[in-house]
Design a protein around this motif. Sequence first.
Motif, PDB file in Angstrom:
ATOM      1  N   TYR A 111      32.234  20.993  19.242  1.00  0.00           N
ATOM      2  CA  TYR A 111      32.453  20.256  17.992  1.00  0.00           C
ATOM      3  C   TYR A 111      31.117  19.976  17.290  1.00  0.00           C
ATOM      4  CZ  TYR A 111      33.497  16.339  14.876  1.00  0.00           C
ATOM      5  OH  TYR A 111      33.593  15.513  13.787  1.00  0.00           O
ATOM      6  N   ILE A 112      30.143  19.486  18.048  1.00  0.00           N
ATOM      7  CA  ILE A 112      28.837  19.190  17.438  1.00  0.00           C
ATOM      8  C   ILE A 112      28.238  20.465  16.853  1.00  0.00           C
ATOM      9  CG2 ILE A 112      26.508  18.324  17.846  1.00  0.00           C
ATOM     10  CD1 ILE A 112      27.652  16.634  20.135  1.00  0.00           C
ATOM     11  N   GLY A 113      28.396  21.570  17.579  1.00  0.00           N
ATOM     12  CA  GLY A 113      27.889  22.837  17.070  1.00  0.00           C
ATOM     13  C   GLY A 113      28.509  23.213  15.736  1.00  0.00           C
ATOM     14  N   MET A 114      29.815  22.952  15.586  1.00  0.00           N
ATOM     15  CA  MET A 114      30.495  23.310  14.341  1.00  0.00           C
ATOM     16  C   MET A 114      30.089  22.401  13.192  1.00  0.00           C
ATOM     17  SD  MET A 114      34.325  24.604  15.445  1.00  0.00           S
ATOM     18  CE  MET A 114      34.840  23.127  16.303  1.00  0.00           C
ATOM     19  N   VAL A 115      30.009  21.091  13.450  1.00  0.00           N
ATOM     20  CA  VAL A 115      29.691  20.180  12.343  1.00  0.00           C
ATOM     21  C   VAL A 115      28.209  20.228  11.978  1.00  0.00           C
ATOM     22  CG1 VAL A 115      31.640  18.661  12.864  1.00  0.00           C
ATOM     23  CG2 VAL A 115      29.403  18.168  13.858  1.00  0.00           C
ATOM     24  N   GLU A 116      27.348  20.577  12.943  1.00  0.00           N
ATOM     25  CA  GLU A 116      25.916  20.682  12.661  1.00  0.00           C
ATOM     26  C   GLU A 116      25.477  22.123  12.379  1.00  0.00           C
ATOM     27  OE1 GLU A 116      23.503  18.719  15.552  1.00  0.00           O
ATOM     28  OE2 GLU A 116      24.487  16.760  15.265  1.00  0.00           O
ATOM     29  N   GLN A 117      26.445  23.040  12.419  1.00  0.00           N
ATOM     30  CA  GLN A 117      26.200  24.452  12.113  1.00  0.00           C
ATOM     31  C   GLN A 117      25.058  25.028  12.957  1.00  0.00           C
ATOM     32  OE1 GLN A 117      25.719  24.788   7.834  1.00  0.00           O
ATOM     33  NE2 GLN A 117      27.838  24.227   7.436  1.00  0.00           N
ATOM     34  N   LYS A 177      20.258  11.069  22.720  1.00  0.00           N
ATOM     35  CA  LYS A 177      20.767  10.127  21.734  1.00  0.00           C
ATOM     36  C   LYS A 177      22.033  10.643  21.052  1.00  0.00           C
ATOM     37  CE  LYS A 177      20.298   6.373  19.162  1.00  0.00           C
ATOM     38  NZ  LYS A 177      21.485   6.474  18.300  1.00  0.00           N
ATOM     39  N   THR A 178      22.132  11.942  20.853  1.00  0.00           N
ATOM     40  CA  THR A 178      23.308  12.507  20.186  1.00  0.00           C
ATOM     41  C   THR A 178      24.575  12.209  20.983  1.00  0.00           C
ATOM     42  OG1 THR A 178      21.985  14.282  19.226  1.00  0.00           O
ATOM     43  CG2 THR A 178      24.366  14.618  19.291  1.00  0.00           C
ATOM     44  N   LEU A 179      24.505  12.382  22.293  1.00  0.00           N
ATOM     45  CA  LEU A 179      25.682  12.127  23.135  1.00  0.00           C
ATOM     46  C   LEU A 179      26.052  10.651  23.118  1.00  0.00           C
ATOM     47  CD1 LEU A 179      24.882  14.409  26.174  1.00  0.00           C
ATOM     48  CD2 LEU A 179      26.462  14.846  24.301  1.00  0.00           C
ATOM     49  N   GLU A 180      25.056   9.798  23.111  1.00  0.00           N
ATOM     50  CA  GLU A 180      25.322   8.361  23.048  1.00  0.00           C
ATOM     51  C   GLU A 180      26.047   8.004  21.755  1.00  0.00           C
ATOM     52  OE1 GLU A 180      22.556   4.483  22.548  1.00  0.00           O
ATOM     53  OE2 GLU A 180      22.072   5.756  24.280  1.00  0.00           O
ATOM     54  N   ASP A 181      25.671   8.657  20.663  1.00  0.00           N
ATOM     55  CA  ASP A 181      26.322   8.390  19.385  1.00  0.00           C
ATOM     56  C   ASP A 181      27.803   8.741  19.421  1.00  0.00           C
ATOM     57  OD1 ASP A 181      23.905   7.556  18.354  1.00  0.00           O
ATOM     58  OD2 ASP A 181      23.447   9.464  17.374  1.00  0.00           O
ATOM     59  N   TYR A 182      28.148   9.809  20.136  1.00  0.00           N
ATOM     60  CA  TYR A 182      29.544  10.260  20.170  1.00  0.00           C
ATOM     61  C   TYR A 182      30.360   9.592  21.279  1.00  0.00           C
ATOM     62  CZ  TYR A 182      28.873  14.010  16.749  1.00  0.00           C
ATOM     63  OH  TYR A 182      28.646  14.716  15.589  1.00  0.00           O
ATOM     64  N   LEU A 183      29.780   9.448  22.460  1.00  0.00           N
ATOM     65  CA  LEU A 183      30.535   8.952  23.611  1.00  0.00           C
ATOM     66  C   LEU A 183      30.349   7.459  23.844  1.00  0.00           C
ATOM     67  CD1 LEU A 183      30.023  11.862  26.173  1.00  0.00           C
ATOM     68  CD2 LEU A 183      31.904  11.512  24.566  1.00  0.00           C
ATOM     69  N   GLY A 184      29.328   6.865  23.247  1.00  0.00           N
ATOM     70  CA  GLY A 184      29.080   5.438  23.412  1.00  0.00           C
ATOM     71  C   GLY A 184      28.101   5.156  24.529  1.00  0.00           C
ATOM     72  N   SER A 185      27.238   4.186  24.303  1.00  0.00           N
ATOM     73  CA  SER A 185      26.194   3.849  25.285  1.00  0.00           C
ATOM     74  C   SER A 185      26.793   3.297  26.569  1.00  0.00           C
ATOM     75  CB  SER A 185      25.211   2.841  24.682  1.00  0.00           C
ATOM     76  OG  SER A 185      25.881   1.647  24.303  1.00  0.00           O
ATOM     77  N   LYS A 186      27.922   2.607  26.455  1.00  0.00           N
ATOM     78  CA  LYS A 186      28.540   2.010  27.644  1.00  0.00           C
ATOM     79  C   LYS A 186      29.007   3.092  28.610  1.00  0.00           C
ATOM     80  CE  LYS A 186      31.355  -2.011  28.715  1.00  0.00           C
ATOM     81  NZ  LYS A 186      32.211  -3.070  28.140  1.00  0.00           N
ATOM     82  N   PHE A 187      29.653   4.130  28.074  1.00  0.00           N
ATOM     83  CA  PHE A 187      30.116   5.212  28.946  1.00  0.00           C
ATOM     84  C   PHE A 187      28.932   5.939  29.575  1.00  0.00           C
ATOM     85  CE2 PHE A 187      30.976   9.736  29.570  1.00  0.00           C
ATOM     86  CZ  PHE A 187      31.969   9.656  30.527  1.00  0.00           C
ATOM     87  N   ILE A 188      27.927   6.277  28.772  1.00  0.00           N
ATOM     88  CA  ILE A 188      26.768   6.998  29.310  1.00  0.00           C
ATOM     89  C   ILE A 188      26.086   6.180  30.393  1.00  0.00           C
ATOM     90  CG2 ILE A 188      24.517   7.978  28.770  1.00  0.00           C
ATOM     91  CD1 ILE A 188      26.776   9.623  27.635  1.00  0.00           C
ATOM     92  N   SER A 189      25.846   4.884  30.125  1.00  0.00           N
ATOM     93  CA  SER A 189      25.167   4.021  31.107  1.00  0.00           C
ATOM     94  C   SER A 189      25.994   3.879  32.375  1.00  0.00           C
ATOM     95  CB  SER A 189      24.899   2.650  30.501  1.00  0.00           C
ATOM     96  OG  SER A 189      24.035   2.737  29.390  1.00  0.00           O
ATOM     97  N   GLY A 190      27.298   3.685  32.221  1.00  0.00           N
ATOM     98  CA  GLY A 190      28.164   3.506  33.380  1.00  0.00           C
ATOM     99  C   GLY A 190      28.254   4.759  34.222  1.00  0.00           C
TER     100      GLY A 190
END
Length: 452
Positions: free
Chosen positions: A371-377, A411-424
């Motif tokens: 998805y990120i690849g498509m929206v960021e071309q 940082k890109t993944l944190e923006d999409y998945l949320g800092s709480k999920f990444i940290s946990g």
Amino acid sequence: MSPKLDQLTSWLKERKITEVECFISDLSGISRGKIAPTNKFIDEKGMRLPESVLLQTVTGDYVEDDIYYDLLDPADIDMVCRPDENAVFLVPWAVEPTAQVIHDTYDKMGNPIELSPRNILKKVLKLYADKGWQPIVAPEMEFYLTKRSDDPDYPLQAPIGRSGRPETGRQSFSIDAANEFDPLFEDVYDWCEAQELDLDTLIHEDGTAQMEINFRHGEALHLADQIIIFKRTMREAALKHNVAATFMAKPMTGEPGSAMHLHQSVIDKKTGKNIFSNDDGSMSELFLHHIGGLQKFIPELLPLFAPNVNSFRRFLPDTSAPVNVEWGEENRTVGLRVPDASPENRRVENRLPGADANPYIAIAASLLCGYIGMVEQLSPSPQVKGRGYERRNLRLPLTIEDALERMENCKTLEDYLGSKFISGYVAVKRAEHENFKRVISSWEREFLLFAV
């Protein structure tokens, strides 16, 4: 009661279900929940579980207190778990009529719990829905059948088949080798049919008593649910026939690892057309951008595909597993294979996830990268012609420690998945790895005990 819950109640009563196994998936893919009499389940319309189960490790331990209390309420409060009427399955091996129901998790205000793997997949699917897209996936699950053993220090061995002999050598795609376990797989197919799982083909894979079950393509959330149910079904069938089934990524020394290959494509919800193909049948720009996103971000979130220290043993040299995110048409030596298919069935196969990955998280991560690849071309690298194992570009992190650090800093993944999920997630996997490092291995005893 809502009409959908009315429908679920009718389903349970029509089948004279006496017990309901209510569960959610934790970060490692372990099912955690409660078993309730049907009447109690209908009356309560769900259950409550401590939110702390989502920060529990595969060993049953928890993350460090400072992280724990930063992510969860210090009072160890409950979360609200509501049944999904579309995720209801029979338990065909149970003595009494029993159902299993997958639940979604919410806080007391009705907000989805950010640490929930199922909610993470729903979050990614909403990104696609907001664009008018629908992902289609088709998982392939590899696993080993082994002799049962109660000694974790003893190497696993191939089980005894119908011939009375254990399998030896590589029997890739052998019909006779698969037929050695016909009684077991007859039960598997009967039980999966009773549960309405979308199984396709059974294949004997390259390893000794290593098998692969393919699922028919379909909607991502429903197939992730089915993988959770299938793993449990496979283990139960194996136990019935006095063998064991394991989805460890690399359970046996000298044998290939087990993967969860993910075929993925995207359709336009209005037209029903595959957006990976142009009208003339050629690859679309969106398809190439999708591959570009997979290439750029899989190395950033590899722990979501390879969640355990054992997972990284699949990526060692000469293990028949991809070790990079190169791509190529009809090429099994790269991480991203584009099968030879008609334009309407054009897809990419992500060959990197291990069979030990949580299916909700792995599917969410794979779709998010695309998805990120498509929206960021994002543009992909030139595709690989010929053997891709030795390619040094686009390599993966080599250890789970490196992979977790890389994921934590994206940082890109944190923006999409949320800092709480990444940290946990990172905290749980680090806690598991610390536990692993305290165990002395048989290799250390064999080669270091009297030599150093």
